[in-house]
Design a protein around this motif. Structure first.
Motif, mmCIF file in Angstrom:
data_model
loop_
_atom_site.group_PDB
_atom_site.id
_atom_site.type_symbol
_atom_site.label_atom_id
_atom_site.label_comp_id
_atom_site.label_asym_id
_atom_site.label_seq_id
_atom_site.Cartn_x
_atom_site.Cartn_y
_atom_site.Cartn_z
ATOM 1 N N UNK A 80 0.813 -1.215 0.000
ATOM 2 C CA UNK A 80 0.000 0.000 0.000
ATOM 3 C C UNK A 80 0.847 1.266 0.000
ATOM 4 N N UNK A 81 1.819 1.356 0.904
ATOM 5 C CA UNK A 81 2.576 2.596 1.050
ATOM 6 C C UNK A 81 3.327 2.958 -0.233
ATOM 7 N N UNK A 82 3.957 1.971 -0.874
ATOM 8 C CA UNK A 82 4.733 2.263 -2.080
ATOM 9 C C UNK A 82 3.831 2.639 -3.248
ATOM 10 N N UNK A 83 2.682 1.955 -3.377
ATOM 11 C CA UNK A 83 1.768 2.294 -4.473
ATOM 12 C C UNK A 83 1.167 3.681 -4.256
ATOM 13 N N UNK B 228 0.795 9.329 -6.061
ATOM 14 C CA UNK B 228 0.927 10.757 -5.791
ATOM 15 C C UNK B 228 1.981 11.386 -6.686
ATOM 16 N N UNK B 229 3.114 10.695 -6.861
ATOM 17 C CA UNK B 229 4.179 11.234 -7.703
ATOM 18 C C UNK B 229 3.767 11.280 -9.171
ATOM 19 N N UNK C 217 -5.951 -0.224 -0.176
ATOM 20 C CA UNK C 217 -5.240 -1.475 0.054
ATOM 21 C C UNK C 217 -6.031 -2.391 0.963
ATOM 22 N N UNK C 218 -5.965 -3.681 0.700
ATOM 23 C CA UNK C 218 -6.686 -4.634 1.545
ATOM 24 C C UNK C 218 -5.733 -5.716 2.033
ATOM 25 N N UNK C 219 -5.722 -5.872 3.357
ATOM 26 C CA UNK C 219 -4.949 -6.915 4.013
ATOM 27 C C UNK C 219 -5.799 -7.501 5.119
ATOM 28 N N UNK C 220 -5.165 -7.992 6.165
ATOM 29 C CA UNK C 220 -5.900 -8.638 7.249
ATOM 30 C C UNK C 220 -5.774 -7.833 8.535
ATOM 31 N N UNK C 221 -6.830 -7.849 9.326
ATOM 32 C CA UNK C 221 -6.922 -7.003 10.512
ATOM 33 C C UNK C 221 -5.797 -7.306 11.503
ATOM 34 N N UNK D 46 7.105 -3.021 -11.253
ATOM 35 C CA UNK D 46 6.005 -3.444 -12.105
ATOM 36 C C UNK D 46 4.750 -2.630 -11.868
ATOM 37 N N UNK D 47 4.458 -2.312 -10.609
ATOM 38 C CA UNK D 47 3.286 -1.503 -10.315
ATOM 39 C C UNK D 47 3.436 -0.094 -10.884
#
Length: 322
Positions: free
Chosen positions: A72-75, A80-81, A95-99, A311-312
């Motif tokens: 999430x942070x890098x994307x 933004x850039x 972003x989706x991950x687990x709690x 790649x992203x």
């Protein structure tokens, strides 16, 4: 569904993230599959983006990132850039991950194997489950997880933030790339853009080709902007070398599992990666889908673990036609 647990949590329990501009997260338990997730929300840098009359745009594209505790942070930073440089429009990154506050490797790395897979992965995946000490994982949750994204997350977000639900992008790496590919060939209208980095196309004896063939046999078009990539070091021979090097530093049950994987793969074939890109490109181009915009790349000297970030970034530029 937009009045469910997630919509309530977005209104009442969002936590602002320190050090990441316009970012927050919220934990909730899905109404659809009962899984406890963490949703990351990254907004655009609004002062940069105004309409010509000075009013903020009424809605923004939305970019969904799988394995959010890793990516999430890098994307979000890349979006933004790139948008600041007018290489893509401003967008929300979800972003989706687990709690929970555990690291990706403590929990998400195991639980994702259920959500991101469409079925059992065959003999090769059984070997990997043993090697990764993840034999308790139940595969096959992809359909339910896609419903979480499209029927729960998207609808709840639309009630809280100005996203355009008809302008959505999905980013996935590794098993996330497998899931993204599965969505592309089963419910492609779920998203408008697909960025597929180092996908686990070896899954279930390269089932990706059967998905593609079945889609082509029943449809005359595939409307999506697609970017797919691998690292240049992701080849069958390199995968064997990595396994052999890992074996030299492993003991106990893990060592036995790696030895079994090496023996089986030497007999039946090592998983391919970068070798598959030419076939993927040629196959889809051969279908002559008028609605498909496809770009593929192999990044020299990149590994499975290093290719996601580059790649992203390249995939966002490509699929947004930057």
């Amino acid at each position: 569904m937009h009045d469910g647990k997630l919509a309530w949590a977005l209104r009442n329990r969002r936590v602002e993230m320190q050090g990441l501009i316009t970012s927050s997260y919220v934990d909730w338990t899905s109404d659809l599959n009962g899984e406890a997730y963490r949703l990351f929300i990254g907004g655009p840098m609004l002062p940069f983006f105004q309409q010509a009359d000075g009013k903020e745009a009424p809605s923004f594209p939305v970019i969904y990132v799988l394995d959010a505790k890793l990516h999430f942070a890098s994307v979000h930073a890349q979006v933004q850039l790139l948008s600041a440089m007018r290489l893509m429009p401003p967008a929300y990154v979800i972003g989706i991950g687990y709690a929970g506050d555990e690291s990706f490797f403590a929990k998400d790395a195991f639980r994702r194997q259920g959500d991101l897979t469409p079925n059992e992965g065959g003999v090769q995946e059984a070997d990997l489950k043993a090697m990764n000490l993840a034999t308790g994982i139940v595969h096959g949750g992809a359909k339910a997880f896609l419903d979480v994204l499209t029927r729960e997350v998207r609808l709840a977000l639309e009630t809280q933030i100005p996203i355009d639900g008809t302008d959505a992008t999905l980013l996935g790496h590794s098993l996330g790339g497998l899931f993204t590919s599965w969505v592309l060939f089963h419910r492609p209208s779920s998203f408008q853009r697909y960025v597929i980095a180092s996908p686990s196309w070896w899954w279930n004896d390269y089932e990706i080709w059967r998905w593609e063939t079945e889609w082509a046999g029943n449809h005359s078009d595939l409307k999506a902007s697609v970017f797919a990539c691998f690292g240049g070091l992701e080849t069958a021979s390199e995968h064997r070398e990595i396994a052999v090097r890992t074996l030299a530093h492993t003991t106990g049950d893990g060592k036995a599992a790696i030895e079994a994987t090496i023996a089986r793969s030497d007999q039946c074939g090592w998983m391919q990666g970068a070798e598959l890109i030419p076939r993927f490109q040629a196959t889809l181009e051969g279908r002559r889908y008028s609605g498909l915009r496809l770009t593929t790349m192999v990044f020299a000297d990149e590994l499975h673990e290093s290719v996601a970030t580059i790649g992203y970034a390249r995939g966002l530029r490509s699929t947004f036609n930057g």
